[in-house]
Design an enzyme around this catalytic site. Structure first.
Site, PDB file in Angstrom:
ATOM      1  N   ASN A  13       0.839  -1.199   0.000  1.00  0.00           N
ATOM      2  CA  ASN A  13       0.000   0.000   0.000  1.00  0.00           C
ATOM      3  C   ASN A  13       0.874   1.250   0.000  1.00  0.00           C
ATOM      4  O   ASN A  13       1.973   1.278   0.583  1.00  0.00           O
ATOM      5  CB  ASN A  13      -1.014   0.005   1.153  1.00  0.00           C
ATOM      6  CG  ASN A  13      -0.436  -0.155   2.525  1.00  0.00           C
ATOM      7  OD1 ASN A  13       0.623  -0.753   2.707  1.00  0.00           O
ATOM      8  ND2 ASN A  13      -1.106   0.386   3.524  1.00  0.00           N
TER       9      ASN A  13
ATOM     10  N   GLU B  92       0.307   5.301   0.651  1.00  0.00           N
ATOM     11  CA  GLU B  92      -0.676   6.289   1.133  1.00  0.00           C
ATOM     12  C   GLU B  92      -0.342   7.696   0.648  1.00  0.00           C
ATOM     13  O   GLU B  92       0.727   7.940   0.069  1.00  0.00           O
ATOM     14  CB  GLU B  92      -0.734   6.223   2.668  1.00  0.00           C
ATOM     15  CG  GLU B  92      -1.213   4.849   3.124  1.00  0.00           C
ATOM     16  CD  GLU B  92      -1.512   4.757   4.603  1.00  0.00           C
ATOM     17  OE1 GLU B  92      -1.039   5.614   5.386  1.00  0.00           O
ATOM     18  OE2 GLU B  92      -2.223   3.806   4.979  1.00  0.00           O
TER      19      GLU B  92
ATOM     20  N   CYS C  23      -4.113   0.694  -2.496  1.00  0.00           N
ATOM     21  CA  CYS C  23      -4.031  -0.580  -1.769  1.00  0.00           C
ATOM     22  C   CYS C  23      -2.957  -1.488  -2.373  1.00  0.00           C
ATOM     23  O   CYS C  23      -2.645  -1.411  -3.571  1.00  0.00           O
ATOM     24  CB  CYS C  23      -5.360  -1.322  -1.826  1.00  0.00           C
ATOM     25  SG  CYS C  23      -6.656  -0.590  -0.827  1.00  0.00           S
TER      26      CYS C  23
ATOM     27  N   GLU D 260      -3.090  -4.687  -3.028  1.00  0.00           N
ATOM     28  CA  GLU D 260      -3.572  -5.623  -4.060  1.00  0.00           C
ATOM     29  C   GLU D 260      -3.595  -4.948  -5.426  1.00  0.00           C
ATOM     30  O   GLU D 260      -3.202  -5.533  -6.438  1.00  0.00           O
ATOM     31  CB  GLU D 260      -4.991  -6.106  -3.732  1.00  0.00           C
ATOM     32  CG  GLU D 260      -5.121  -6.871  -2.427  1.00  0.00           C
ATOM     33  CD  GLU D 260      -5.464  -5.968  -1.245  1.00  0.00           C
ATOM     34  OE1 GLU D 260      -4.905  -4.853  -1.148  1.00  0.00           O
ATOM     35  OE2 GLU D 260      -6.297  -6.384  -0.425  1.00  0.00           O
TER      36      GLU D 260
ATOM     37  N   CYS E 234     -10.277  -5.022   0.639  1.00  0.00           N
ATOM     38  CA  CYS E 234     -11.402  -4.073   0.683  1.00  0.00           C
ATOM     39  C   CYS E 234     -12.305  -4.260  -0.545  1.00  0.00           C
ATOM     40  O   CYS E 234     -11.961  -4.979  -1.483  1.00  0.00           O
ATOM     41  CB  CYS E 234     -10.867  -2.642   0.737  1.00  0.00           C
ATOM     42  SG  CYS E 234     -10.226  -2.038  -0.835  1.00  0.00           S
TER      43      CYS E 234
ATOM     44  N   CYS F   5     -10.744  -3.408  -4.000  1.00  0.00           N
ATOM     45  CA  CYS F   5      -9.802  -4.434  -4.471  1.00  0.00           C
ATOM     46  C   CYS F   5     -10.547  -5.667  -4.945  1.00  0.00           C
ATOM     47  O   CYS F   5     -10.123  -6.331  -5.895  1.00  0.00           O
ATOM     48  CB  CYS F   5      -8.794  -4.778  -3.379  1.00  0.00           C
ATOM     49  SG  CYS F   5      -7.619  -3.433  -3.128  1.00  0.00           S
TER      50      CYS F   5
HETATM   51  N1  THU Z   1      -5.390  -1.400   2.450  1.00  0.00           N
HETATM   52  C1  THU Z   1      -4.844  -2.223   1.510  1.00  0.00           C
HETATM   53  O1  THU Z   1      -3.701  -2.039   1.094  1.00  0.00           O
HETATM   54  N2  THU Z   1      -5.606  -3.233   1.037  1.00  0.00           N
HETATM   55  C2  THU Z   1      -6.880  -3.499   1.441  1.00  0.00           C
HETATM   56  O2  THU Z   1      -7.529  -4.370   0.857  1.00  0.00           O
HETATM   57  C3  THU Z   1      -7.446  -2.779   2.577  1.00  0.00           C
HETATM   58  C4  THU Z   1      -6.730  -1.549   2.986  1.00  0.00           C
HETATM   59  C5  THU Z   1      -4.593  -0.267   2.950  1.00  0.00           C
HETATM   60  C6  THU Z   1      -5.120   1.076   2.536  1.00  0.00           C
HETATM   61  C7  THU Z   1      -4.536   1.966   3.608  1.00  0.00           C
HETATM   62  O3  THU Z   1      -3.227   2.354   3.223  1.00  0.00           O
HETATM   63  C8  THU Z   1      -4.432   1.066   4.831  1.00  0.00           C
HETATM   64  O4  THU Z   1      -4.574  -0.263   4.342  1.00  0.00           O
HETATM   65  C9  THU Z   1      -5.476   1.324   5.885  1.00  0.00           C
HETATM   66  O5  THU Z   1      -6.742   1.281   5.357  1.00  0.00           O
END
Ligand code: THU
Length: 132
Positions: free
Chosen positions: A45, A47, A56, A58, A95, A98
């Site tokens: 991920n 940000e 994300c 994935e 999530c 994804c």
């Molecule tokens: N996140 C992911 O990388 N994948 C997911 O399927 C769920 C959330 C990340 C996004 C963000 O940087 C952190 O997790 C908190 O939500």
């Protein structure tokens, strides 16, 4: 795939999570996608100060694989190395966004969650997902 191959892909996702850029949530996520011909592409991920722009793990891994020319995937592993253990599996699942990406790009892949023995199909994760 056998259990040892699944563990290997989960390990690749855990390693990818170490590279996460997650200064806001401090929730590091890694993913690793396995192509039909055995290539592995990792992602983490990434940000942004504008929170809605966070990428994300994935989708990062899938994009990287697609950019390299991959089109068919047999498995996707995700690793949430900072997950709250008390949340169990739901604290480590992909999530909704994804899941929609997985439906489009890796509909036949199995989903592996690092630290859990359960394996999911993409359609189990997103029943009646949107398609054009
Ligand atoms: N996140 C992911 O990388 N994948 C997911 O399927 C769920 C959330 C990340 C996004 C963000 O940087 C952190 O997790 C908190 O939500």
């Amino acid at each position: 795939m056998n259990d040892s191959e699944r563990e290997q892909l989960a390990a690749a996702a855990c390693t990818a999570a170490e590279g996460a850029y997650a200064p806001y949530s401090k929730f590091r996520v890694g993913a690793a996608v396995l192509t039909d011909d055995g290539q592995v592409f990792p992602g983490c991920n990434v940000e942004n100060a504008s929170y809605g722009l966070c990428l994300c793990a994935e989708r990062n891994a899938l994009s990287t694989a697609i950019a390299a020319g991959a089109r068919k995937f047999q498995a996707v592993a995700v690793a949430c190395i900072d997950a709250n253990a008390s949340l169990g599996l739901n604290g480590r699942m992909p999530c909704g966004a994804c899941r929609q990406w997985l439906l489009e790009l890796a509909p036949d892949a199995e989903l592996i969650v690092a630290g859990d023995t359960r394996v999911f199909t993409v359609r189990e994760l997103l029943p009646h997902g949107f398609e054009l």
